[in-house]
Design a protein around this motif. Structure first.
Motif, PDB file in Angstrom:
ATOM      1  N   ASP A 109     -34.506  13.207  -7.266  1.00 20.75           N
ATOM      2  CA  ASP A 109     -34.901  14.390  -6.360  1.00 20.75           C
ATOM      3  C   ASP A 109     -36.307  15.144  -6.806  1.00 20.75           C
ATOM      4  OD1 ASP A 109     -35.240  16.306  -4.243  1.00 20.75           O
ATOM      5  OD2 ASP A 109     -33.165  16.851  -4.329  1.00 20.75           O
ATOM      6  N   HIS A 110     -36.942  15.957  -6.339  1.00 21.45           N
ATOM      7  CA  HIS A 110     -37.982  16.785  -7.050  1.00 21.45           C
ATOM      8  C   HIS A 110     -37.339  17.877  -8.010  1.00 21.45           C
ATOM      9  CE1 HIS A 110     -40.715  15.671  -3.311  1.00 21.45           C
ATOM     10  NE2 HIS A 110     -41.087  14.943  -4.505  1.00 21.45           N
ATOM     11  N   GLN A 126     -50.162  12.229 -22.151  1.00 19.29           N
ATOM     12  CA  GLN A 126     -50.545  11.145 -21.402  1.00 19.29           C
ATOM     13  C   GLN A 126     -49.739  10.494 -20.479  1.00 19.29           C
ATOM     14  OE1 GLN A 126     -52.621   8.452 -24.512  1.00 19.29           O
ATOM     15  NE2 GLN A 126     -53.998   8.711 -23.400  1.00 19.29           N
ATOM     16  N   TYR A 127     -48.498  10.709 -20.475  1.00 22.12           N
ATOM     17  CA  TYR A 127     -47.648  10.211 -19.465  1.00 22.12           C
ATOM     18  C   TYR A 127     -46.328  11.083 -19.507  1.00 22.12           C
ATOM     19  CZ  TYR A 127     -44.911   7.663 -22.948  1.00 22.12           C
ATOM     20  OH  TYR A 127     -44.095   7.150 -23.742  1.00 22.12           O
ATOM     21  N   LYS A 128     -45.493  11.311 -18.315  1.00 24.44           N
ATOM     22  CA  LYS A 128     -44.399  11.795 -18.236  1.00 24.44           C
ATOM     23  C   LYS A 128     -43.373  10.663 -18.214  1.00 24.44           C
ATOM     24  CE  LYS A 128     -45.570  16.166 -15.600  1.00 24.44           C
ATOM     25  NZ  LYS A 128     -45.148  17.246 -14.666  1.00 24.44           N
ATOM     26  N   HIS A 129     -41.884  11.311 -18.362  1.00 25.71           N
ATOM     27  CA  HIS A 129     -40.946  10.348 -18.467  1.00 25.71           C
ATOM     28  C   HIS A 129     -39.646  10.869 -17.825  1.00 25.71           C
ATOM     29  CE1 HIS A 129     -40.737  13.075 -21.560  1.00 25.71           C
ATOM     30  NE2 HIS A 129     -39.561  12.971 -21.929  1.00 25.71           N
ATOM     31  N   PHE A 130     -38.586  10.271 -17.996  1.00 30.09           N
ATOM     32  CA  PHE A 130     -37.191  10.933 -17.307  1.00 30.09           C
ATOM     33  C   PHE A 130     -36.294  11.497 -18.537  1.00 30.09           C
ATOM     34  CE2 PHE A 130     -38.439   7.298 -14.599  1.00 30.09           C
ATOM     35  CZ  PHE A 130     -38.607   7.956 -13.182  1.00 30.09           C
ATOM     36  N   THR A 131     -36.062  12.913 -18.256  1.00 31.82           N
ATOM     37  CA  THR A 131     -35.700  13.930 -19.330  1.00 31.82           C
ATOM     38  C   THR A 131     -34.136  13.969 -19.474  1.00 31.82           C
ATOM     39  OG1 THR A 131     -36.180  15.492 -18.135  1.00 31.82           O
ATOM     40  CG2 THR A 131     -38.127  14.792 -19.458  1.00 31.82           C
ATOM     41  N   ASP A 132     -33.698  14.172 -20.423  1.00 32.04           N
ATOM     42  CA  ASP A 132     -32.238  14.584 -20.698  1.00 32.04           C
ATOM     43  C   ASP A 132     -32.187  15.884 -20.640  1.00 32.04           C
ATOM     44  OD1 ASP A 132     -29.478  14.642 -21.136  1.00 32.04           O
ATOM     45  OD2 ASP A 132     -29.780  14.074 -23.182  1.00 32.04           O
ATOM     46  N   PHE A 133     -32.402  16.541 -19.291  1.00 30.20           N
ATOM     47  CA  PHE A 133     -32.459  17.991 -19.201  1.00 30.20           C
ATOM     48  C   PHE A 133     -31.696  18.181 -17.689  1.00 30.20           C
ATOM     49  CE2 PHE A 133     -34.464  21.792 -17.475  1.00 30.20           C
ATOM     50  CZ  PHE A 133     -34.418  22.952 -18.636  1.00 30.20           C
ATOM     51  N   ASN A 134     -30.981  19.301 -17.619  1.00 30.86           N
ATOM     52  CA  ASN A 134     -30.394  19.554 -16.299  1.00 30.86           C
ATOM     53  C   ASN A 134     -31.507  20.513 -15.534  1.00 30.86           C
ATOM     54  OD1 ASN A 134     -28.195  18.245 -16.731  1.00 30.86           O
ATOM     55  ND2 ASN A 134     -27.158  19.929 -17.851  1.00 30.86           N
ATOM     56  N   SER A 135     -32.157  20.039 -14.691  1.00 29.40           N
ATOM     57  CA  SER A 135     -33.199  20.900 -14.211  1.00 29.40           C
ATOM     58  C   SER A 135     -32.962  21.225 -12.535  1.00 29.40           C
ATOM     59  CB  SER A 135     -34.528  20.172 -13.966  1.00 29.40           C
ATOM     60  OG  SER A 135     -35.386  20.844 -13.181  1.00 29.40           O
ATOM     61  N   CYS A 148     -30.052  20.359  -5.569  1.00 23.50           N
ATOM     62  CA  CYS A 148     -30.439  18.961  -5.620  1.00 23.50           C
ATOM     63  C   CYS A 148     -29.453  18.135  -4.524  1.00 23.50           C
ATOM     64  CB  CYS A 148     -30.194  18.468  -6.987  1.00 23.50           C
ATOM     65  SG  CYS A 148     -30.995  19.183  -8.271  1.00 23.50           S
ATOM     66  N   TYR A 149     -30.146  16.847  -4.048  1.00 20.73           N
ATOM     67  CA  TYR A 149     -29.669  16.070  -3.371  1.00 20.73           C
ATOM     68  C   TYR A 149     -29.280  16.643  -1.898  1.00 20.73           C
ATOM     69  CZ  TYR A 149     -29.666  13.882  -7.950  1.00 20.73           C
ATOM     70  OH  TYR A 149     -30.075  13.646  -9.373  1.00 20.73           O
ATOM     71  N   CYS A 150     -30.027  17.482  -1.350  1.00 26.02           N
ATOM     72  CA  CYS A 150     -29.565  17.911  -0.009  1.00 26.02           C
ATOM     73  C   CYS A 150     -28.280  18.851  -0.015  1.00 26.02           C
ATOM     74  CB  CYS A 150     -29.751  17.008   1.081  1.00 26.02           C
ATOM     75  SG  CYS A 150     -31.059  15.973   1.208  1.00 26.02           S
ATOM     76  N   ASN A 157     -30.349  15.648 -13.704  1.00 25.56           N
ATOM     77  CA  ASN A 157     -30.761  15.083 -14.963  1.00 25.56           C
ATOM     78  C   ASN A 157     -31.301  13.833 -15.037  1.00 25.56           C
ATOM     79  OD1 ASN A 157     -30.395  13.713 -17.539  1.00 25.56           O
ATOM     80  ND2 ASN A 157     -29.723  15.613 -18.441  1.00 25.56           N
ATOM     81  N   THR A 158     -32.306  13.465 -15.002  1.00 26.68           N
ATOM     82  CA  THR A 158     -32.873  12.215 -14.377  1.00 26.68           C
ATOM     83  C   THR A 158     -32.400  11.025 -15.368  1.00 26.68           C
ATOM     84  OG1 THR A 158     -35.167  12.549 -15.288  1.00 26.68           O
ATOM     85  CG2 THR A 158     -34.919  13.260 -13.129  1.00 26.68           C
ATOM     86  N   ASP A 159     -32.785  11.560 -16.852  1.00 26.11           N
ATOM     87  CA  ASP A 159     -32.296  10.421 -17.631  1.00 26.11           C
ATOM     88  C   ASP A 159     -30.856  10.018 -17.666  1.00 26.11           C
ATOM     89  OD1 ASP A 159     -32.605   8.854 -20.256  1.00 26.11           O
ATOM     90  OD2 ASP A 159     -31.114  10.310 -20.811  1.00 26.11           O
ATOM     91  N   LEU A 160     -30.065  11.011 -17.618  1.00 26.50           N
ATOM     92  CA  LEU A 160     -28.605  10.779 -17.417  1.00 26.50           C
ATOM     93  C   LEU A 160     -28.300  10.136 -15.949  1.00 26.50           C
ATOM     94  CD1 LEU A 160     -25.843  10.863 -18.575  1.00 26.50           C
ATOM     95  CD2 LEU A 160     -25.419  13.107 -17.326  1.00 26.50           C
ATOM     96  N   ARG A 161     -28.841  10.255 -14.732  1.00 22.98           N
ATOM     97  CA  ARG A 161     -28.785   9.568 -13.853  1.00 22.98           C
ATOM     98  C   ARG A 161     -28.929   8.230 -13.709  1.00 22.98           C
ATOM     99  NH1 ARG A 161     -28.978  10.739  -7.870  1.00 22.98           N
ATOM    100  NH2 ARG A 161     -28.278   8.800  -7.066  1.00 22.98           N
TER     101      ARG A 161
END
Length: 214
Positions: A109-110, A126-135, A148-150, A157-161
């Motif tokens: 999700d955004h 220089q680039y973004k990545h997937f982070t171990d952070f609960n946003s 998140c997710y409707c 947490n994109t990294d964990l997902r």
């Protein structure tokens, strides 16, 4: 009405394309997946089409990319789009949009966390990545915080997902020994990208277009 559409190829040469592919591979390197430039054939896969302008598929000029979205459910055998002509020869921005739109295919999700590929906050490295952070996540039409997710999760947490859904590739998680800061600077002719969330939950938009000054 459905009709055939033609999207021109990425128009900035082999070196630019190679740098873009390298960046996308690096961002996804921690996860157990294969990124290929060739058709994998009749096997489950996700596809990212990079080239042309949004007008090539009937979308408005401010759209940088678009992807299907199913409220966090991963989608297989689907296509997302990144409009490279709308970015110009700007590999960091193209890499961000490519990893962002592909992230939607994996159910992401955004969110608000600035370093993350799924965030709209400005690119400061220089680039973004997937982070171990609960946003927290946000509604693209309003910019306001939403579950998140409707509505099915409070944070993302994109990294964990990705690690949970795909598996973590510990062999190549360091980017296969590549220098993470080798990306080229944007071309002076590349537009200044200002990402302005609009109405659709899976679009990447910009508000203005002007030459970069150096």
């Amino acid at each position: 009405m459905n009709q055939p559409r033609v999207i021109p190829e990425h128009a900035f040469g082999d070196a630019s394309w190679g740098a873009l592919v390298k960046c996308v591979r690096r961002v996804y390197a921690p996860y157990f997946m294969t990124i290929t430039e060739t058709d994998p054939g009749n096997v489950p896969h996700r596809e990212l089409m990079i080239g042309g302008n949004p007008g090539n598929i009937g979308m408005s000029s401010g759209v940088l990319g678009v992807s299907p979205w199913a409220c966090g459910v991963p989608l297989v055998n689907t296509i997302a789009f990144v409009f490279s002509a709308a970015h110009g020869d700007n590999i960091p921005e193209l890499c961000w949009t490519a990893t962002h739109e592909a992230g939607h295919l994996f159910g992401l999700d955004h969110e608000f966390h600035q370093p993350d590929s799924m965030s709209y906050d400005p690119l400061t490295t220089q680039y973004k990545h997937f982070t171990d952070f609960n946003s927290e996540c946000f509604d693209q039409s309003t910019g306001q915080q939403i579950p998140c997710y409707c509505g099915s999760a409070s944070t993302q947490n994109t990294d964990l997902r990705l690690a949970t859904d795909l598996g973590r590739d510990r062999v190549f998680s360091d980017g296969m020994g590549e220098d993470p800061w080798e990306l080229p600077l944007p071309s002076p002719l590349a537009p200044l990208i200002v990402r302005s969330p609009l109405s659709c939950g899976t679009r990447t938009d910009r508000a203005t277009m002007m030459p970069l000054t150096w």
